[in-house]
Each structure stands twice: as structure tokens, then as C-alpha cells.
Design a protein around this motif. Structure first.
Motif, PDB file in Angstrom:
ATOM      1  N   LEU A   1       9.257 -21.761 -25.311  1.00  0.00           N
ATOM      2  CA  LEU A   1       9.920 -20.456 -25.235  1.00  0.00           C
ATOM      3  C   LEU A   1      11.323 -20.523 -25.809  1.00  0.00           C
ATOM      4  N   VAL A   2      12.052 -21.603 -25.466  1.00  0.00           N
ATOM      5  CA  VAL A   2      13.426 -21.716 -25.960  1.00  0.00           C
ATOM      6  C   VAL A   2      13.443 -21.873 -27.472  1.00  0.00           C
ATOM      7  N   ILE A   3      12.554 -22.727 -27.987  1.00  0.00           N
ATOM      8  CA  ILE A   3      12.531 -22.944 -29.439  1.00  0.00           C
ATOM      9  C   ILE A   3      12.136 -21.656 -30.160  1.00  0.00           C
ATOM     10  N   ASN A   4      11.149 -20.960 -29.613  1.00  0.00           N
ATOM     11  CA  ASN A   4      10.740 -19.693 -30.222  1.00  0.00           C
ATOM     12  C   ASN A   4      11.864 -18.667 -30.208  1.00  0.00           C
ATOM     13  N   ALA A   5      12.621 -18.648 -29.103  1.00  0.00           N
ATOM     14  CA  ALA A   5      13.738 -17.708 -29.031  1.00  0.00           C
ATOM     15  C   ALA A   5      14.774 -18.056 -30.091  1.00  0.00           C
TER      16      ALA A   5
ATOM     17  N   SER B   1      13.851 -16.699 -33.439  1.00  0.00           N
ATOM     18  CA  SER B   1      13.558 -15.270 -33.517  1.00  0.00           C
ATOM     19  C   SER B   1      14.270 -14.647 -34.712  1.00  0.00           C
ATOM     20  N   PHE B   2      13.529 -13.876 -35.440  1.00  0.00           N
ATOM     21  CA  PHE B   2      14.078 -13.212 -36.617  1.00  0.00           C
ATOM     22  C   PHE B   2      13.352 -11.890 -36.855  1.00  0.00           C
TER      23      PHE B   2
ATOM     24  N   PRO C   1      21.162 -12.408 -34.061  1.00  0.00           N
ATOM     25  CA  PRO C   1      20.995 -13.831 -33.783  1.00  0.00           C
ATOM     26  C   PRO C   1      21.348 -14.672 -35.018  1.00  0.00           C
ATOM     27  N   PRO C   2      21.530 -15.986 -34.833  1.00  0.00           N
ATOM     28  CA  PRO C   2      22.026 -16.831 -35.927  1.00  0.00           C
ATOM     29  C   PRO C   2      21.225 -16.720 -37.210  1.00  0.00           C
ATOM     30  N   LEU C   3      19.889 -16.696 -37.095  1.00  0.00           N
ATOM     31  CA  LEU C   3      19.104 -16.683 -38.332  1.00  0.00           C
ATOM     32  C   LEU C   3      19.318 -15.390 -39.109  1.00  0.00           C
ATOM     33  N   VAL C   4      19.459 -14.281 -38.403  1.00  0.00           N
ATOM     34  CA  VAL C   4      19.689 -13.016 -39.092  1.00  0.00           C
ATOM     35  C   VAL C   4      21.051 -13.032 -39.773  1.00  0.00           C
TER      36      VAL C   4
END
Lengths: 448, 304
Positions: free
Chosen positions: B229-233, B236-237, B256-259
Motif C-alpha cells: 500500500l505504501v509503495i503504491n501510494a 500514485s500518479f 504528489p512528487p511524481l506529478v
């Protein structure tokens, strides 16, 4: 070492996936096939126009070109990202339309100089629009068609509410408030409250700019915070339509009566007229303060040549043929599918569809009050400004404090690009790399 | 010589036949980009992947001073604080409920698992356009209207930050069924004699049995679920991008960071050096978090 069936399958699957990926990359670059038609192969990219017939039209233009075999790629999705990534590789386009170019594309030598190609008719292009494609006097893209944006208003709704078409930003805020009822909102500036689509326009309406002509920050002025404060007021008094199923670029919210006024593109005008008949009018973004003036944004996709093309001469000739010589195609492309203003002044004056009513008004506004985003207004500065504007409008952040940090960020960016220019000029004088590189393969290509 | 190279019964040859393509793919598509990204992160790389202007740790220091980047890490923390416990509790509750069913178990299992098959993009668009749009005919606003509430612009207003409700519910709906299946598998592995023994010892069915038998016996599954769950969060993108972006970019909240890095490095910004530095920091962060979490929960240890 025992290999279980599961492992074997995993390895096989990985292999198949890699193969599929490779095939995906190799396809559709527009370079395949043998050049049977004679002349070099050129691939030409367009972003996806949502207008019926536009794709067939550009295909027809390409087919009519005799000196090279041109393949068209019509690219849906995030076009800017796609071209940006493709320009880093050799499998990108030879010719492409660019939403810009950005200063970094020019400085990074990703596109070729088109000054010579445009020279004979340079004065005939809309001045403000062409200026965004020029860096130190050199032209890097040829404007195709001009798009502008306007404030659409429902005459009947304004009449019923006893509201005059607003001529100042404060009047706009008042009108939006008076037009708001429990079923209809007064104004639609996009689902984000206007931060995205208005951008720097309110600054121009207040007599300021984003970046001045001599390359300084254009909004380090108390009036900037004040005009953005009015946008916040409209949001806070709940006169803005938010969260509509379609965004500002689509006329549905306006034509379905969700809002009495909407900021949208010139491109929606035919549909608005079709649905609402004469029950609408268009306005510029109104002026603010004593030094202000009404303002509309103007912008144009430009035709550019990738610096990685294997046929620079042929690509430049083709661009010149299509966007400089063939005025009939330019007119066709601007007016027969969507609704744009031809980038050439002579064509815009001649166009019948632009002579009457709201369309004529739009052309006048674009000519007299059109502002284009300057080349030095870099993406990083623009993003910082847009974030600040969004915080001001939606979260009620203090405009002065927000703008101070944007001014700082913009100064950094201006410093970065001018420093790069200086470095480039220095190298150019000593080794003169750009010109030699471009000219070498040209002679060969002309004959081939 | 050749014989030696091929190994006994050609085993070395077969090893490379089977492992080779996979190893090449891994190297080409994972390690080369990773190393290149590390290289880029030390350069001023605007619109180029073969940069010249070395800036040392300039990109890294700029990132750490960049309020937007650190803010995006904050967004991730808030998001995981919502989504990890919510999914955990919901999927465990669903699994417990279904596990007790005497009939139609397969039916309900499929019903709750089905959303997993839906794409994030499609779900995000449905959430954005039909359920949580801001006008009077959106589903959420229609329901609000029955109770006399005003229309809420779910994704456009920042105070109160209703957009979190939209973002969290869409992911919850999409992934709860998947973790439910993991929990179900865990539940079915708990030996029945354990419950019988507990009943003999006087444990009441319900909370007491759950607290002292079921939950401890699910430990291995729970650890794996939390980690996933943490890795998936972190990754998230899709739903953020599709819910909140417009043609003019992304708002400065719920980013979030990836965005954030997507818009810095891959949009028109094309600041690949800066973006790479951000990717490196994120990779470092996720590695640290995973290691700490694994240590803490004792992941990978043999179960007693």
C-alpha cells in the motif's frame, strides 16, 4: 541449477514484452517504406485538431508537394510532451508544429533557423504573434494560424439582470455577482477559477506585462497585486462557475445556460452562434486602473524544423512552400475547418467570414489589443506564476507576498537564459558551429 | 574449452538462453536509464539528454530549497495517511465478512474484486465528470441537494479541501478488492484447530477471537499489504493527474512528487537535470522507507 516452470514463463514473458516494446518504438515514425515518389522522405507532425476535416486537409496539402514525400502524423494526447521527447532522439519529426517554440528549444539548438524562408513576407505576419518566434532577430518558427480568447456573454441574461457589458475589471466582478442565481453562475473562467487560462492577461489589462521588451520582470508593481485581488473577490463571492463537466475551452457550459458569461476561445464562436443565434456578444478582458487597456491573448502554433532532420534543406523548402508561398492553403486551413485568424495580415483582411458581427470584433480585438506570451517568459516562470495565481484565487493567499516570490523566480529564469545566450554568442564567435553543421548535407539532398 | 564454457549438460548455455533476454531487458530498460538519470542530475540539462553544463549538486540543493518539491512530499505523506489505513481496514473487513458467508461466497468475492480490473484513468474520469463534478446535476451534488445543501465544487475549491475525498475514494474503490483477496487467502490459511482450541479455552467469538487469534495469525499478510500500500501510494500518479490536471497545467495543491516532477522534467519545462535529481531523491527515499519498514515488521523472516 533447476529451472522451474514459473521462472521459465517469467523469462519468456519478459522477452516477449521487450520484443513488443521494441516493435512499438520502431513503428510509425513516418520514416518507413521506400521513397518511391522521388525526393527525400519528410515526416510532419501536427497535434490533434478537434475539427472535422482538418486532418484530411493537411494530408491533401502534403500530397500536393512534389519535391519531397511528406508523411503526416496526427498526434492525439499530450502533444508538447511527445514532441519534446521526440526531439531528443533521431526518430522524431523533420517538420512539426510547435506550441512555442520555447527559449530552451532555441538555445538547445533543437530547431533550425527559418529567417531566410520567412524573409520575403515577414512584415505580413501579425506582429505580436511573430515576435514570440523571434530570438535576436532570427525567426525560429512560422506562425500558422492565430488563436485568441474572448469573453462571451448572453445578451438576454444581462438585460434581465439589468447589467451593462462590463468595461473594467471591477465592473466585471459586479456583473458576475449580479448575474449569479441559484441555478446560473455569473462567470466561467475555467474549472480552476481562471488561473490556467487567464495567466498573465490581467497584468496586461492593468497596463503591465509578464516580461518587458527589454527582458525585465514586468509585474513588479503594486497594481499587479490589486488586479489579481479582484479575481479572488469574484471567487470568494461565489460568482464563478467551478467544476463544470467541460472546461473553459468548450462552449457547453455557456450554451447550456450554466453561466451567463464565459471566457473561451475564438474557436467556439461558430458553435455558440449556431446554438444561441444573436443572443451573445464578445468582449475583451476589461481594463483595470488608469493605465490599463482591454486585453486579449493571441498565440499561434508555429511550423518548425527539427535540428535532427536528415534533410534540413528539403524540410525548410517544404515549410516555406506550405506556410509562406501557398496562401490558398493557409486560408483554407484557418477558416474552413475550425475558426482561427490567418497569421498573415493580408489574408485576415481578405477573409469573408471575419468581416461581420462577433467575428469581425474578435479580429479587431486581436489586432489592437492582442498580447502574446513573450519568449523570455519561460515555462518555469510561467508555472510559478500560475501556481501563485491559483493560490491567490482559490486559497485567498496574499497577492503581494505570492507575487514577490514569483518576481524572484522570474528574475532567476531571465538571468539563466540571458547567461546562456552570452555563453552561446561566445562559442559561436570562436568556433562557429551551428552554421557549418547545418549546411553540409544540404547539397546532396537537393538532388536526391 | 568450449565444453567448459557450455558447462555440464550445456547448463551454462541454457542458463543464458533463459536468463539472458530478461537480464538484457532489465539492464536496458531499468539500469541504463537509472544510471543516465544519475548522470543527468549533475548537469543543467534543459531540453537535452547529452548536457555540457556541469553543476555538481546544484540541482539537489535547489530541490531541497524548492518549497513546491518539499510540499509535494508533504502531499504524499497526507495521501498515505488517508489511503493506507483506510484501504487496510476496509479490505480486511470485507475479507472477514466474505469469509463467514455460507453461500454465494464466490459471487461476492468477484463483485468486490471487480473494480481492480478497472483502469485508474477511466475511474478517475467517472469520478471527475459524473460523480464529483461541481454543478447541480453531479451525483454527489444531487444527493447534497436532497438534504438542502449547496453545490460543492469538489475538485476546484481548496477550503475545505474536498478534493481529498475524491482522490481517496477513487483509489479506495479501485484497490480495496485486490487487498481483500490477499486477506482472504491469509484467512483461509489459518488452521481451524486454532479456533477450536480457543473456543475450548473460553474465547468468545467476535472481537476477542479476532484480536487474539485471527489478527496475529494474519501478521505475514498484513505486513505485505501495508508495504504494498505504501509503495503504491508513492507511485500514485494516474488518478491525481486525471482528476486535477487541465490543458493549462496542474494546480498547486494535491500535487504528489511524481506529478510535480512530470511537469518539471517532461512537460514543456524539459528541465531534465532537475527532474532527474528529484527522481534520485525519491528513489533514495523509497529505498530507505522500505528498508526501515521491512526491518520494523521483520519482513522476510521465517515464520515461527
Amino acid at each position: 541449477m533447476p529451472i522451474s516452470r514459473r521462472r521459465l514463463l517469467a523469462a519468456g514473458g519478459g522477452f516477449a514484452a521487450a520484443g513488443a516494446l521494441a516493435a512499438g518504438c520502431g513503428n510509425n515514425t513516418g520514416r518507413g517504406g521506400s521513397g518511391s515518389g522521388g525526393g527525400p522522405m519528410l515526416s510532419h507532425w501536427y497535434h490533434e485538431y478537434g475539427e472535422m476535416g482538418a486532418e484530411q486537409a493537411v494530408q491533401r496539402y502534403a500530397d500536393a508537394y512534389r519535391k519531397a514525400k511528406v508523411t503526416i502524423q496526427w498526434r492525439p494526447g499530450n502533444y508538447d510532451q511527445q514532441t519534446a521527447a521526440a526531439l531528443l532522439t533521431d526518430s522524431g519529426p523533420d517538420v512539426f508544429e510547435v506550441n512555442g517554440p520555447t527559449i530552451d528549444q532555441i538555445q538547445g539548438r533543437q530547431i533550425l533557423d527559418l529567417t531566410e524562408q520567412i524573409a520575403p513576407v515577414r512584415h505580413d505576419f501579425h506582429h505580436a504573434v511573430l515576435a514570440t518566434k523571434v530570438h535576436y532577430g532570427r525567426v525560429w518558427a512560422i506562425p500558422q494560424v492565430i488563436d485568441t480568447q474572448l469573453l462571451y456573454y448572453r445578451k438576454s441574461m444581462l438585460r434581465r439582470a439589468g447589467v451593462e457589458p462590463p468595461r473594467t475589471v471591477d465592473e466585471l466582478a459586479d456583473a458576475a455577482r449580479k448575474l449569479t442565481s441559484d441555478k446560473v453562475k455569473g462567470l466561467f473562467l475555467g474549472n480552476d477559477g481562471g488561473a490556467g487560462t487567464l495567466g498573465g492577461l490581467p497584468l496586461y489589462a492593468a497596463g503591465l506585462s509578464v516580461v518587458t521588451e527589454d527582458g525585465k520582470v514586468g509585474f513588479d508593481d503594486p497594481a499587479a497585486a490589486r488586479v489579481l485581488g479582484v479575481l479572488r473577490r469574484m471567487y470568494a463571492q461565489k460568482s464563478l462557475l467551478l467544476g463544470a463537466p467541460t472546461d473553459w475551452s468548450d462552449p457547453s457550459a455557456f450554451t447550456q445556460g450554466l453561466t451567463a458569461m464565459q471566457w473561451s476561445g475564438l474557436w467556439v464562436l461558430p458553435r455558440v452562434r449556431e446554438i444561441l443565434g444573436d443572443d451573445f456578444g464578445v468582449l475583451p478582458f476589461p481594463r483595470y486602473g488608469e493605465h490599463g487597456a482591454p486585453a486579449v491573448p493571441v498565440g499561434a502554433y508555429g511550423a518548425a524544423v527539427s535540428a535532427r532532420t536528415k534533410h534540413p534543406r528539403a524540410a525548410k523548402d517544404y515549410v516555406k512552400w506550405l506556410w509562406v508561398d501557398r496562401t490558398s492553403y493557409q486560408e483554407d486551413f484557418a477558416l474552413n475547418y475550425g475558426f482561427h485568424i490567418p497569421a498573415r495580415l493580408s489574408l485576415a483582411e481578405r477573409a469573408k467570414k471575419l468581416r461581420h458581427g462577433a467575428a469581425a470584433e474578435a479580429v479587431r480585438l486581436a489586432t489592437e489589443h492582442g498580447h502574446a506570451e513573450p519568449l523570455l517568459w519561460t515555462t518555469a516562470a510561467k508555472n510559478a506564476y500560475q501556481d501563485a495565481l491559483s493560490r491567490i484565487i482559490r486559497s485567498g493567499a496574499d497577492p503581494e507576498r505570492e507575487l514577490r516570490s514569483v518576481v524572484r523566480r522570474t528574475e532567476e529564469e531571465l538571468h539563466r537564459v540571458t547567461a546562456r545566450d552570452k555563453r552561446r554568442t561566445h562559442t559561436r564567435n570562436t568556433e562557429n558551429p551551428a552554421d557549418g553543421k547545418q549546411k553540409k548535407p544540404t547539397n546532396k539532398q537537393k538532388k536526391g | 574449452m568450449l565444453r567448459n564454457l557450455l558447462g555440464r549438460q550445456n547448463r551454462t548455455l541454457w542458463f543464458w538462453v533463459f536468463v539472458g533476454p530478461f537480464a538484457i531487458g532489465l539492464g536496458l530498460f531499468t539500469y541504463v536509464p537509472l544510471a543516465w538519470s544519475l548522470y543527468l542530475s549533475f548537469f543543467d540539462a534543459h531540453n537535452t539528454v547529452t548536457p555540457h553544463d556541469f553543476v555538481g549538486f546544484g540541482n539537489y540543493t535547489a530541490l531541497l530549497r524548492d518549497g513546491d518539491f518539499t510540499g509535494s512530499l508533504g502531499t504524499f505523506v497526507v495521501f498515505s495517511a488517508f489511503i493506507v489505513p483506510a484501504t487496510f481496514v476496509l479490505s480486511l473487513a470485507l475479507a472477514l465478512a466474505i469469509n463467514r458467508l455460507r453461500f454465494a461466497q464466490a459471487f461476492f468475492r468477484s463483485v468486490f474484486f471487480l473494480p481492480t480490473a478497472c483502469s485508474y484513468v477511466v475511474a478517475a474520469l467517472i469520478w471527475k465528470l459524473s460523480i464529483f463534478n461541481g454543478v447541480r446535476f453531479g451525483l454527489a451534488n444531487t444527493v447534497l441537494g436532497w438534504f438542502g445543501g449547496d453545490d460543492v465544487a469538489w475538485l476546484s475549491s481548496t477550503s475545505p479541501p474536498w478534493y481529498w475525498l475524491v482522490i481517496v475514494t477513487v483509489r479506495l474503490w479501485l484497490q480495496a478488492g485486490f487487498y481483500m483477496v490477499l486477506f482472504l487467502a491469509g484467512l483461509q490459511r489459518i488452521p481451524a484447530p486454532l479456533y477450536e482450541a480457543a473456543a475450548v479455552d473460553g474465547a468468545r467469538p467476535g472481537w476477542q477471537t479476532f484480536r487474539h487469534i485471527t489478527f496475529p495469525a494474519l501478521r505475514a499478510t498484513s505486513v505485505a499489504v501495508v508495504l504494498l500500500l505504501v509503495i503504491n501510494a508513492f507511485q500514485s500518479f494516474d488518478e491525481f493527474y486525471n482528476l486535477l490536471s487541465s490543458s493549462r497545467g496542474y494546480p498547486p495543491y494535491a500535487r504528489p512528487p511524481l506529478v510535480y516532477l512530470y511537469y518539471t522534467a517532461l512537460g514543456q519545462g524539459q528541465n531534465l537535470g532537475y527532474g532527474s535529481a528529484g527522481a534520485m531523491l525519491l528513489a533514495l527515499l523509497i529505498a530507505v522507507v522500505t528498508v526501515v519498514q521491512a526491518r520494523w515488521f521483520g519482513l522476510g523472516k521465517k515464520e515461527d
